[in-house]
Scaffold this motif. Structure first.
Motif, mmCIF file in Angstrom:
data_model
loop_
_atom_site.group_PDB
_atom_site.id
_atom_site.type_symbol
_atom_site.label_atom_id
_atom_site.label_comp_id
_atom_site.label_asym_id
_atom_site.label_seq_id
_atom_site.Cartn_x
_atom_site.Cartn_y
_atom_site.Cartn_z
ATOM 1 N N ASN A 103 0.819 -1.217 0.000
ATOM 2 C CA ASN A 103 0.000 0.000 0.000
ATOM 3 C C ASN A 103 0.854 1.269 0.000
ATOM 4 O O ASN A 103 2.082 1.205 0.106
ATOM 5 C CB ASN A 103 -0.995 -0.006 1.170
ATOM 6 N N LYS A 104 0.201 2.419 -0.102
ATOM 7 C CA LYS A 104 0.911 3.691 -0.257
ATOM 8 C C LYS A 104 1.759 4.051 0.960
ATOM 9 O O LYS A 104 2.800 4.696 0.821
ATOM 10 C CB LYS A 104 -0.085 4.809 -0.556
ATOM 11 N N ASN A 105 1.324 3.655 2.139
ATOM 12 C CA ASN A 105 2.101 3.977 3.342
ATOM 13 C C ASN A 105 3.423 3.215 3.371
ATOM 14 O O ASN A 105 4.462 3.765 3.741
ATOM 15 C CB ASN A 105 1.279 3.684 4.594
ATOM 16 N N TYR A 106 3.393 1.942 2.978
ATOM 17 C CA TYR A 106 4.643 1.190 2.886
ATOM 18 C C TYR A 106 5.512 1.741 1.747
ATOM 19 O O TYR A 106 6.745 1.801 1.874
ATOM 20 C CB TYR A 106 4.361 -0.291 2.666
ATOM 21 N N SER A 107 4.893 2.135 0.653
ATOM 22 C CA SER A 107 5.640 2.730 -0.462
ATOM 23 C C SER A 107 6.287 4.039 -0.022
ATOM 24 O O SER A 107 7.423 4.342 -0.413
ATOM 25 C CB SER A 107 4.701 2.974 -1.646
ATOM 26 N N LEU A 108 5.578 4.811 0.790
ATOM 27 C CA LEU A 108 6.159 6.030 1.362
ATOM 28 C C LEU A 108 7.360 5.684 2.222
ATOM 29 O O LEU A 108 8.408 6.346 2.137
ATOM 30 C CB LEU A 108 5.109 6.760 2.214
ATOM 31 N N GLY A 109 7.236 4.647 3.041
ATOM 32 C CA GLY A 109 8.349 4.237 3.896
ATOM 33 C C GLY A 109 9.576 3.877 3.090
ATOM 34 O O GLY A 109 10.701 4.288 3.426
ATOM 35 N N ILE A 110 9.386 3.127 2.006
ATOM 36 C CA ILE A 110 10.518 2.753 1.140
ATOM 37 C C ILE A 110 11.134 4.002 0.516
ATOM 38 O O ILE A 110 12.365 4.132 0.423
ATOM 39 C CB ILE A 110 10.054 1.752 0.066
ATOM 40 N N PHE A 293 20.233 -9.070 -0.126
ATOM 41 C CA PHE A 293 19.960 -9.825 -1.347
ATOM 42 C C PHE A 293 20.127 -11.339 -1.164
ATOM 43 O O PHE A 293 19.282 -12.107 -1.646
ATOM 44 C CB PHE A 293 20.803 -9.300 -2.510
ATOM 45 N N PRO A 294 21.180 -11.808 -0.500
ATOM 46 C CA PRO A 294 21.237 -13.258 -0.233
ATOM 47 C C PRO A 294 20.026 -13.759 0.557
ATOM 48 O O PRO A 294 19.505 -14.843 0.287
ATOM 49 C CB PRO A 294 22.541 -13.413 0.564
ATOM 50 N N LEU A 295 19.576 -12.963 1.521
ATOM 51 C CA LEU A 295 18.404 -13.356 2.312
ATOM 52 C C LEU A 295 17.152 -13.414 1.431
ATOM 53 O O LEU A 295 16.350 -14.358 1.529
ATOM 54 C CB LEU A 295 18.193 -12.364 3.456
ATOM 55 N N ILE A 296 16.997 -12.421 0.568
ATOM 56 C CA ILE A 296 15.844 -12.395 -0.345
ATOM 57 C C ILE A 296 15.854 -13.619 -1.254
ATOM 58 O O ILE A 296 14.807 -14.227 -1.517
ATOM 59 C CB ILE A 296 15.840 -11.093 -1.168
ATOM 60 N N LEU A 297 17.029 -13.985 -1.743
ATOM 61 C CA LEU A 297 17.134 -15.157 -2.626
ATOM 62 C C LEU A 297 16.650 -16.421 -1.919
ATOM 63 O O LEU A 297 15.895 -17.217 -2.489
ATOM 64 C CB LEU A 297 18.575 -15.336 -3.101
ATOM 65 N N ILE A 298 17.056 -16.595 -0.679
ATOM 66 C CA ILE A 298 16.659 -17.787 0.085
ATOM 67 C C ILE A 298 15.137 -17.818 0.263
ATOM 68 O O ILE A 298 14.481 -18.838 0.008
ATOM 69 C CB ILE A 298 17.372 -17.817 1.453
ATOM 70 N N ILE A 299 14.564 -16.676 0.680
ATOM 71 C CA ILE A 299 13.112 -16.627 0.911
ATOM 72 C C ILE A 299 12.363 -16.754 -0.413
ATOM 73 O O ILE A 299 11.295 -17.385 -0.480
ATOM 74 C CB ILE A 299 12.724 -15.321 1.637
ATOM 75 N N LEU A 343 14.443 -3.595 -0.881
ATOM 76 C CA LEU A 343 13.353 -3.338 0.053
ATOM 77 C C LEU A 343 12.003 -3.751 -0.525
ATOM 78 O O LEU A 343 11.182 -4.374 0.166
ATOM 79 C CB LEU A 343 13.339 -1.851 0.435
ATOM 80 N N ILE A 344 11.745 -3.389 -1.782
ATOM 81 C CA ILE A 344 10.476 -3.772 -2.402
ATOM 82 C C ILE A 344 10.358 -5.298 -2.449
ATOM 83 O O ILE A 344 9.317 -5.873 -2.112
ATOM 84 C CB ILE A 344 10.340 -3.166 -3.811
ATOM 85 N N SER A 345 11.446 -5.962 -2.867
ATOM 86 C CA SER A 345 11.442 -7.428 -2.914
ATOM 87 C C SER A 345 11.198 -8.012 -1.528
ATOM 88 O O SER A 345 10.449 -8.980 -1.364
ATOM 89 C CB SER A 345 12.773 -7.945 -3.472
ATOM 90 N N ALA A 346 11.852 -7.415 -0.511
ATOM 91 C CA ALA A 346 11.711 -7.916 0.859
ATOM 92 C C ALA A 346 10.262 -7.810 1.331
ATOM 93 O O ALA A 346 9.727 -8.737 1.968
ATOM 94 C CB ALA A 346 12.634 -7.155 1.796
ATOM 95 N N PHE A 347 9.599 -6.698 1.012
ATOM 96 C CA PHE A 347 8.213 -6.531 1.478
ATOM 97 C C PHE A 347 7.242 -7.396 0.679
ATOM 98 O O PHE A 347 6.194 -7.795 1.198
ATOM 99 C CB PHE A 347 7.817 -5.056 1.443
ATOM 100 N N ILE A 348 7.563 -7.690 -0.581
ATOM 101 C CA ILE A 348 6.757 -8.649 -1.337
ATOM 102 C C ILE A 348 6.776 -10.009 -0.640
ATOM 103 O O ILE A 348 5.757 -10.698 -0.533
ATOM 104 C CB ILE A 348 7.280 -8.783 -2.787
ATOM 105 N N LEU A 349 7.944 -10.393 -0.145
ATOM 106 C CA LEU A 349 8.135 -11.713 0.445
ATOM 107 C C LEU A 349 7.749 -11.791 1.922
ATOM 108 O O LEU A 349 7.665 -12.876 2.491
ATOM 109 C CB LEU A 349 9.595 -12.143 0.279
ATOM 110 N N THR A 350 7.526 -10.614 2.544
ATOM 111 C CA THR A 350 7.236 -10.586 3.979
ATOM 112 C C THR A 350 5.742 -10.810 4.238
ATOM 113 O O THR A 350 4.898 -10.153 3.618
ATOM 114 C CB THR A 350 7.630 -9.219 4.581
ATOM 115 N N PRO A 351 5.386 -11.712 5.136
ATOM 116 C CA PRO A 351 3.971 -11.891 5.496
ATOM 117 C C PRO A 351 3.372 -10.584 6.007
ATOM 118 O O PRO A 351 4.062 -9.787 6.669
ATOM 119 C CB PRO A 351 4.025 -12.948 6.607
#
Length: 517
Positions: A103-110, A293-299, A343-351
């Motif tokens: 959402n826009k608030n998370y996009s603002l945070g990024i 990035f290594p963490l994102i790859l694993i998730i 960051l965008i990738s991380a939030f896509i993968l985050t519950p």
């Protein structure tokens, strides 16, 4: 209107405020800097990129900035504003792309994290006057390409991708993913869109007389340079080389972030934020995101089947465009520009249930880092000002450079060549004096690439009127001092053929050598 779009408006206002408050305090006055102003200015004097001017980077940014100089005049403020508008474009694209997944608030945070880490960066890896405008424009174009691809506007995606490659070669790996995503529908339009920017960029060079051999020689030298020991040392110092012994650092930084996230998630009270802010002040170091990035790859591998096609596309695109810094998203170096992808990738993968806690902690860390960046920017309080523009730097560098520029303006002619080594093109730009367009820098990397004999031969042919040496520390390229730890033969040549005319500055000391006639 304002209520609906206040987040993106806030990001744009903050970037403009950063530009106004930090005007002229961008980057470094000596290290890997001012090439972006010097080369376009030389191009307007009839010098030709790759033919007369040595350059290892793609041509678009130099041609574009030369065009800006042609239209608005050769002045530092011209490319400062070019940096501002490019940064606004980048930030808006980060917000728009992010808003497709969160959402826009998370996009603002990024967006706020990007401002604190990249826009307010006090080193050469900043947004307003970067070490490479090719990096800045390339980032703008590659984000545009990804945005258009997500909207299935593939001809535009291919065109923006092509302009990105003409700005920064590292983005080339995105092409296979674009081809896969676009398929073969309208393939002829996509090919035209891919080729047109290349023709637009390189045709002016060929008209100016650049031959294919000039470009190939430049690429060959770039490959030679990429294999040098001094560059490997530089990448090791800045964290761009993966070494197994760094794995504990990755884990430690991950734990540093995990602790406050866990507290925020389980306590579920905003009263804990002041405590976390103090904690984040101490953990907000340039290495904070180095593991991302290594963490994102694993998730990503674990959650692959649960992602939709757009999510998969963006995360894969992030890996492909960030491959150079895959193990090094360090905030004091090249990795700064790629934090939004991570960051965008991380939030896509985050519950969903974890996103708020993670965002709060990341914002606290970013704000802490941003305040530290502002403190460094404020320490640049010595003003260097000439008819060519204004820049601020530290007292250690500024007092000596100010004195040197005054000396040059008083004792040299406009047509004189003034070479400053190991590097300081700021002197040439601010005093409007030409350097040697093949060897405008002689840091250890360039000495190893070309060899001292070739450089000396160049001096024998061109006979520059002034060669100025300094005690500037180049230890980030392993060897510390020009003429002492490296470039001994060149320095001996200077002492033999030039007379010492003046010694300028304290701390940072410049020695002026005048050609003996």
């Amino acid at each position: 209107m304002l209520k609906k779009h206040w987040q993106i408006l806030l990001i744009n206002i903050l970037i403009i405020l950063c530009f106004i408050l930090g005007y002229g305090r961008f980057g470094d006055v000596i290290f890997d800097s001012f090439r972006e102003a010097y080369i376009p200015a030389q191009m307007l004097k009839g010098q030709v990129l790759y033919k007369n001017i040595f350059n290892i980077y793609a041509p678009f940014s130099y041609l574009f900035n030369a065009l800006l100089f042609k239209i608005f005049g050769v002045h530092l403020r011209v490319i400062y504003f070019a940096g501002l508008f490019a940064t606004l474009g980048i930030s808006n694209l980060i917000f728009l792309i992010s808003n497709k997944f969160v959402n826009k608030n998370y996009s603002l945070g990024i967006g706020l994290i990007f401002i604190c880490t990249a826009v307010l960066s006090p080193n050469v890896f900043n947004c307003f006057f970067p070490y490479s405008f090719g990096m800045l424009y390339g980032l703008l174009f590659i984000l545009s390409s990804i945005y258009f691809a997500l909207n299935k506007q593939f001809p535009l995606a291919y065109a923006m991708y092509s302009f990105a490659i003409c700005s920064k070669y590292e983005f080339i790996l995105l092409l296979p993913l674009l081809i896969y995503a676009s398929g073969f529908k309208n393939w002829h339009k996509n090919i035209i869109a891919l080729i047109a920017p290349v023709l637009i960029t390189f045709t002016p060079l060929f008209i100016q007389g650049v031959g294919l051999e000039n470009i190939l020689i430049s690429y060959k030298l770039t490959l030679i340079m990429s294999a040098t020991k001094t560059l490997y040392w530089f990448y090791s110092v800045t964290g761009l080389v993966f070494r197994p012994e760094l794995l504990p650092i990755y884990l430690i930084n991950l734990i540093k972030i995990a602790i406050p996230v866990a507290l925020m998630y389980f306590v579920r009270s905003y009263f804990i934020i002041p405590v976390l802010l103090v904690y984040c002040w101490f953990i907000s170091t340039p290495e904070l995101f180095i593991y991302i990035f290594p963490l994102i790859l694993i998730i990503f591998i674990i959650r692959f089947k649960k992602l939709d096609n757009k999510e998969k596309f963006f995360i894969l695109a992030s890996f492909l465009v960030s491959i150079k810094i895959f193990f090094a998203a360090a905030l004091q170096s090249y990795g700064t520009y790629f934090i939004p992808f991570g960051l965008i990738s991380a939030f896509i993968l985050t519950p969903e249930k974890l996103r708020k806690a993670i965002m709060i902690v990341l914002l606290l860390g970013a704000f802490s880092f941003g305040i530290k960046n502002i403190q460094v920017l404020k320490s640049k309080n010595i003003k260097l000002q000439t008819e060519m523009g204004t820049v601020y730097t530290t007292e250690y560098n500024g007092n000596s450079i100010n004195e040197l520029i005054k000396y040059i303006e008083k004792n040299t002619q406009k047509q004189d060549k003034v070479l400053v080594y190991p590097e300081c093109l700021a002197v040439n730009v601010l005093s409007n004096r030409n350097s040697d367009n093949k060897f405008y820098s002689l840091i250890p990397l360039y000495i190893e690439t070309f060899g001292e004999d070739l450089i000396i031969k160049r001096f024998e042919i061109t006979k520059p009127e002034y060669i100025i040496t300094s005690n500037y520390d180049t230890s980030s390229y392993y060897y510390s001092h020009f003429g002492m730890d490296y470039a001994g033969k060149i320095y001996s040549y200077i002492l033999k053929n030039y007379k010492q005319e003046a010694q300028i500055g304290e701390g940072l000391i410049f020695t002026v050598h005048h050609l003996s006639h």
